[in-house]
Design an enzyme around this catalytic site. Structure first.
Site, short mmCIF file in Angstrom:
data_model
loop_
_atom_site.label_atom_id
_atom_site.label_comp_id
_atom_site.label_asym_id
_atom_site.label_seq_id
_atom_site.Cartn_x
_atom_site.Cartn_y
_atom_site.Cartn_z
CD GLU A 177 -11.52 10.80 -17.46
OE1 GLU A 177 -11.05 9.77 -16.97
OE2 GLU A 177 -10.90 11.87 -17.46
CG MET B 112 -1.48 9.26 -14.51
SD MET B 112 -1.30 8.76 -16.24
CE MET B 112 0.10 9.74 -16.74
CG ASP C 75 -6.90 0.70 -14.08
OD1 ASP C 75 -5.91 0.53 -13.38
OD2 ASP C 75 -7.28 1.82 -14.49
N1 SAH Z 1 -7.81 4.92 -22.00
C1 SAH Z 1 -6.39 4.95 -22.00
C2 SAH Z 1 -5.79 4.77 -20.63
C3 SAH Z 1 -5.85 6.00 -19.83
S1 SAH Z 1 -4.95 5.84 -18.36
C4 SAH Z 1 -5.87 3.92 -22.94
O1 SAH Z 1 -5.93 2.72 -22.63
O2 SAH Z 1 -5.41 4.31 -23.97
C5 SAH Z 1 -4.51 7.39 -18.00
C6 SAH Z 1 -5.60 8.28 -17.45
O3 SAH Z 1 -6.48 7.56 -16.59
C7 SAH Z 1 -4.99 9.36 -16.63
O4 SAH Z 1 -5.73 10.54 -16.80
C8 SAH Z 1 -5.07 8.83 -15.19
O5 SAH Z 1 -5.41 9.86 -14.29
C9 SAH Z 1 -6.14 7.74 -15.21
N2 SAH Z 1 -5.77 6.39 -14.75
C10 SAH Z 1 -6.63 5.36 -14.79
N3 SAH Z 1 -6.04 4.22 -14.35
C11 SAH Z 1 -4.76 4.55 -14.02
C12 SAH Z 1 -3.66 3.80 -13.50
N4 SAH Z 1 -3.75 2.48 -13.28
N5 SAH Z 1 -2.50 4.45 -13.29
C13 SAH Z 1 -2.40 5.78 -13.53
N6 SAH Z 1 -3.41 6.54 -14.02
C14 SAH Z 1 -4.60 5.95 -14.26
#
Ligand code: SAH
Length: 248
Positions: free
Chosen positions: A12, A192, A216
């Site tokens: 990002e 988060m 998502d």
């Molecule tokens: N790309 C990563 C997932 C990141 S999720 C992987 O699959 O390895 C965590 C980050 O994305 C955090 O910074 C949060 O702010 C955001 N985020 C995106 N979807 C989220 C969800 N369903 N719950 C909590 N945080 C989420």
């Protein structure tokens, strides 16, 4: 005026870092703070890492050490409101901690001593309209290109200004999602960091802008297709959002 620009994932922020002119790097607490200008505006850009503590400590450094006057946070989030789909945009109007719970001492979600459940987030005049035109059907191809527009079906991006919930949890189950949906019915999406940023900015009396891209649906399918979305869509969204926010 100095803007602190931050995001929680490398995908990002990498593209935003490339926009910085005359960059100077300062390392504090294991983080690289990149000082310079974007569109002639003074900025400090930083990759804050995931979660509330990481976000809060990064914002505090931006304010105390680099004297920024305003924070811009961009990143991805899981949809809570059923109208939202992957690729849509939520501009935070306020933030709440979905994992704050000191019952029976205080009501659920209330931050003790501050006695606040919601932290207001600054929404500049015209910001929603600016985001709507940036992500319009006519312009989305310029933001992410044809391949990713088609792959993620990004042709009718919705831009809303709503409450965002934050907590130290990747929300990816029906139970966790519906707990937020039922008990915080005004919440549009979950992530988060946002509420931590909003709380620190509230305490330091500086404005913050938080713009999230839905990546998502915060349910059992949340991890599917995450990597290509973060790399090819969220990264380009962040560049476009920060660029638009910093241009007059
Ligand atoms: N790309 C990563 C997932 C990141 S999720 C992987 O699959 O390895 C965590 C980050 O994305 C955090 O910074 C949060 O702010 C955001 N985020 C995106 N979807 C989220 C969800 N369903 N719950 C909590 N945080 C989420």
């Amino acid at each position: 005026m100095i803007y602190g620009v931050m995001a929680a994932m490398p995908e990002e922020i990498e593209g935003v870092i490339k926009l910085v002119e005359n960059p100077v790097i300062k390392i504090i607490g294991g983080r690289e703070y990149i000082l310079g200008t974007i569109h002639n505006k003074k900025v400090v850009v930083v990759f804050s890492r995931w979660g509330k503590v990481a976000a809060a400590s990064t914002v505090t450094t931006l304010i105390d050490v680099f004297c920024v006057n305003q924070i811009i946070f961009t990143g991805i989030a899981g949809a809570i409101h059923s109208d939202l789909k992957v690729g849509d945009i939520v501009v935070a109007s306020s933030c709440v901690f979905h994992d704050m719970d000191t019952r029976p001492l205080h009501q659920r979600y209330v931050v003790p001593l501050l006695n606040k459940k919601y932290f207001d987030v600054f929404v500049a005049d015209g910001l929603i309209e600016k985001m709507q035109s940036l992500f319009s059907t006519e312009n989305i191809l310029n933001v992410v290109g044809e391949e990713w527009t088609n792959r993620f079906n990004l042709t009718s991006v919705l831009v809303v200004s709503r409450t965002i919930a934050s907590g130290d949890q990747f929300v990816n189950s029906h139970e966790a999602r519906s707990d937020i949906k039922v008990n915080l019915s005004e919440v549009a999406c979950v992530e988060m960091e946002g509420a931590a940023v909003a709380q620190i900015c509230y305490e330091h009396e500086i404005p913050c802008t938080i713009v999230r891209t839905i990546s998502d649906s915060a349910d059992d399918s949340a991890a599917v297709d995450f990597e290509p979305f973060a790399r090819h869509v969220a990264s380009n969204y962040s560049i476009a959002i920060v660029s638009a926010l910093l241009s007059d």
